[in-house]
Design a protein around this motif. Structure first.
Motif, mmCIF file in Angstrom:
data_model
loop_
_atom_site.group_PDB
_atom_site.id
_atom_site.type_symbol
_atom_site.label_atom_id
_atom_site.label_comp_id
_atom_site.label_asym_id
_atom_site.label_seq_id
_atom_site.Cartn_x
_atom_site.Cartn_y
_atom_site.Cartn_z
ATOM 1 N N ALA A 188 94.237 70.450 19.852
ATOM 2 C CA ALA A 188 95.440 69.226 20.163
ATOM 3 C C ALA A 188 94.845 68.589 21.552
ATOM 4 N N LEU A 189 94.864 70.219 22.028
ATOM 5 C CA LEU A 189 93.929 69.742 23.719
ATOM 6 C C LEU A 189 93.006 69.187 23.637
ATOM 7 N N LEU A 190 92.436 70.057 24.026
ATOM 8 C CA LEU A 190 90.891 70.582 24.110
ATOM 9 C C LEU A 190 89.929 69.297 22.823
ATOM 10 N N GLY A 191 90.768 68.749 22.015
ATOM 11 C CA GLY A 191 89.261 67.853 21.301
ATOM 12 C C GLY A 191 89.410 66.556 22.253
ATOM 13 N N PRO A 192 90.533 65.881 22.507
ATOM 14 C CA PRO A 192 90.850 64.508 22.846
ATOM 15 C C PRO A 192 89.652 64.689 24.547
ATOM 16 N N ALA A 193 89.889 65.575 25.109
ATOM 17 C CA ALA A 193 89.002 66.035 26.807
ATOM 18 C C ALA A 193 87.891 66.185 26.106
ATOM 19 N N ALA A 194 87.094 67.157 25.570
ATOM 20 C CA ALA A 194 85.792 66.927 24.785
ATOM 21 C C ALA A 194 85.060 65.373 24.434
ATOM 22 N N ASP A 195 85.832 65.432 23.628
ATOM 23 C CA ASP A 195 85.603 63.862 23.226
ATOM 24 C C ASP A 195 85.269 63.222 24.354
ATOM 25 N N GLY A 196 85.817 62.674 25.378
ATOM 26 C CA GLY A 196 85.803 62.265 26.678
ATOM 27 C C GLY A 196 84.881 62.391 27.515
ATOM 28 N N ILE A 197 84.384 63.695 27.659
ATOM 29 C CA ILE A 197 83.808 64.743 27.987
ATOM 30 C C ILE A 197 82.067 63.480 27.542
ATOM 31 N N ARG A 198 82.207 63.581 26.116
ATOM 32 C CA ARG A 198 80.402 63.595 25.270
ATOM 33 C C ARG A 198 80.571 61.861 25.627
ATOM 34 N N GLN A 199 81.271 61.165 25.540
ATOM 35 C CA GLN A 199 81.317 59.653 26.647
ATOM 36 C C GLN A 199 81.642 59.267 27.375
ATOM 37 N N ALA A 200 81.069 60.684 28.555
ATOM 38 C CA ALA A 200 80.851 60.061 29.880
ATOM 39 C C ALA A 200 78.989 60.584 30.167
ATOM 40 N N ASP A 201 78.593 59.310 31.137
ATOM 41 C CA ASP A 201 77.227 59.447 31.226
ATOM 42 C C ASP A 201 77.808 60.053 32.327
ATOM 43 N N GLY A 202 76.710 61.267 32.580
ATOM 44 C CA GLY A 202 76.283 62.086 33.182
ATOM 45 C C GLY A 202 77.070 63.323 33.700
ATOM 46 N N LEU A 203 77.457 63.422 32.433
ATOM 47 C CA LEU A 203 78.447 64.931 32.289
ATOM 48 C C LEU A 203 77.465 66.048 30.640
ATOM 49 N N GLY A 204 77.414 66.607 31.013
ATOM 50 C CA GLY A 204 76.915 67.588 30.170
ATOM 51 C C GLY A 204 77.918 67.916 28.869
ATOM 52 N N ASP A 205 77.130 69.036 28.168
ATOM 53 C CA ASP A 205 77.977 69.352 26.982
ATOM 54 C C ASP A 205 79.216 70.196 27.777
ATOM 55 N N PRO A 206 80.211 70.449 26.786
ATOM 56 C CA PRO A 206 81.465 70.965 26.848
ATOM 57 C C PRO A 206 81.199 71.968 26.613
ATOM 58 N N GLU A 207 82.164 72.687 27.546
ATOM 59 C CA GLU A 207 82.117 74.273 26.796
ATOM 60 C C GLU A 207 84.200 74.971 27.235
ATOM 61 N N ARG A 208 84.218 75.672 26.170
ATOM 62 C CA ARG A 208 85.221 76.476 25.806
ATOM 63 C C ARG A 208 85.520 77.840 26.728
ATOM 64 N N ASP A 209 86.323 77.572 26.975
ATOM 65 C CA ASP A 209 86.745 79.093 27.894
ATOM 66 C C ASP A 209 88.835 79.726 27.285
ATOM 67 N N ARG A 210 88.554 80.933 26.742
ATOM 68 C CA ARG A 210 89.844 81.067 26.973
ATOM 69 C C ARG A 210 90.269 82.978 27.488
ATOM 70 N N PHE A 211 91.697 82.408 27.812
ATOM 71 C CA PHE A 211 92.240 83.677 28.846
ATOM 72 C C PHE A 211 93.316 84.180 28.550
ATOM 73 N N ASP A 212 93.517 85.309 27.532
ATOM 74 C CA ASP A 212 94.823 85.729 26.885
ATOM 75 C C ASP A 212 95.213 86.529 28.139
ATOM 76 N N TRP A 213 97.216 86.721 28.013
ATOM 77 C CA TRP A 213 97.492 87.474 29.003
ATOM 78 C C TRP A 213 99.238 87.085 28.532
ATOM 79 N N GLU A 214 99.556 87.773 29.108
ATOM 80 C CA GLU A 214 101.096 88.796 28.612
ATOM 81 C C GLU A 214 102.446 88.129 29.894
ATOM 82 N N ARG A 215 103.546 87.725 29.573
ATOM 83 C CA ARG A 215 104.577 87.799 30.457
ATOM 84 C C ARG A 215 106.027 87.724 29.887
#
Length: 275
Positions: A188-215
């Motif tokens: 829901a967050l990453l999908g639209p952002a990744a799609d926008g990156i794919r449509q932009a001239d001059g940007l490479g393929d989108p990559e994903r990362d995840r960092f888990d933590w607690e508070r």
């Protein structure tokens, strides 16, 4: 021959970046926002810096400067762009240079950067226009990095928040219950952002990362942070007090504190060198 009546017009799908009233409501209490919103994992900041071409960072939707100050601490020079003048002023007082504009309308004035970042903000930016704008202000080899916190509340707390919010704001497009699937719905967050990156001239393929933590949160700490969330920033005081009271009672039933599971998720891409 009988004719069928025309189909009723379908409402346009809700787009967060088009809801400027909510997008620019967080400055109502900038000090609370800065005090209660959690920072980003140091590993994420280090990864963005390591993958960039240099220290010059543009922070889109910089808010009060939470992420910007972390990048400054990592040795970067940061310029923020923030549509809410109240948030931008807070960022300036905290030592972050900030200009007031939506990213889509912001004038870079021929400035270029080694990284363009956005923490908890890119959903307020048109993902297609935003990615194109980012590509245009990045140096070749520079990095676009967009990241969000996703959190999983205890069921008892979430149930209380959902029921109270639906009672006071039944027509709101915000769905508190969707947080129940938070760790299963990164798209829901990453999908639209990744799609926008794919449509932009001059940007490479989108990559994903995840960092888990607690508070860990006490009752007071969580109720202090809740009014900074998008669904609550514009509630009248009486309705907000009701929601906080119901959630506070749920936290009390857990012993007055709880541990929140967080994941900070990111989508990023490199500015491809011009041919």
């Amino acid at each position: 021959m009988p004719t069928l009546p025309p189909e009723p017009a379908r409402p346009a799908p809700y787009r967060l970046h088009q809801d400027r009233g909510v997008a620019e409501s967080f400055g109502t209490d900038s000090a609370r926002y800065d005090r209660t919103r959690p920072p980003y994992p140091d590993d994420l900041v280090a990864a963005v810096v390591a993958r960039s071409t240099g220290p010059e960072v543009l922070d889109v939707g910089c808010g009060t400067g939470i992420a910007a100050r972390q990048f400054q601490a990592a040795g970067c020079t940061v310029l923020g762009v923030e549509p809410d003048a109240r948030m931008a002023e807070f960022a300036r007082r905290s030592g972050v240079a900030a200009e007031v504009a939506t990213f889509e309308a912001w004038d870079p004035a021929d400035r270029v950067f080694d990284a363009v970042v956005a923490g908890q903000a890119w959903h307020w930016v048109d993902p297609v226009a935003g990615a194109a704008k980012a590509a245009g202000v990045l140096r070749p080899g520079g990095r676009l990095a967009l990241f969000w916190h996703v959190f999983q509340l205890p069921e008892e707390v979430l149930d209380a928040w959902d029921a109270a919010f639906r009672r006071v704001a039944p027509d709101s497009p915000f769905r508190i219950a969707s947080m129940r699937r938070a760790f299963d719905s990164f798209d829901a967050l990453l999908g639209p952002a990744a799609d926008g990156i794919r449509q932009a001239d001059g940007l490479g393929d989108p990559e994903r990362d995840r960092f888990d933590w607690e508070r860990s949160y006490t009752r007071e700490e969580w109720l202090d942070q809740m009014p900074t969330t998008g669904g609550l920033t514009r509630l009248p005081a009486e309705q907000l007090a009701y929601v906080l009271g119901e959630v506070g009672a749920a936290v009390d039933a857990l012993g007055g504190r709880f541990t929140m599971r967080y994941a900070t998720v990111a989508v990023s891409a490199t500015r491809i060198a011009d041919a």
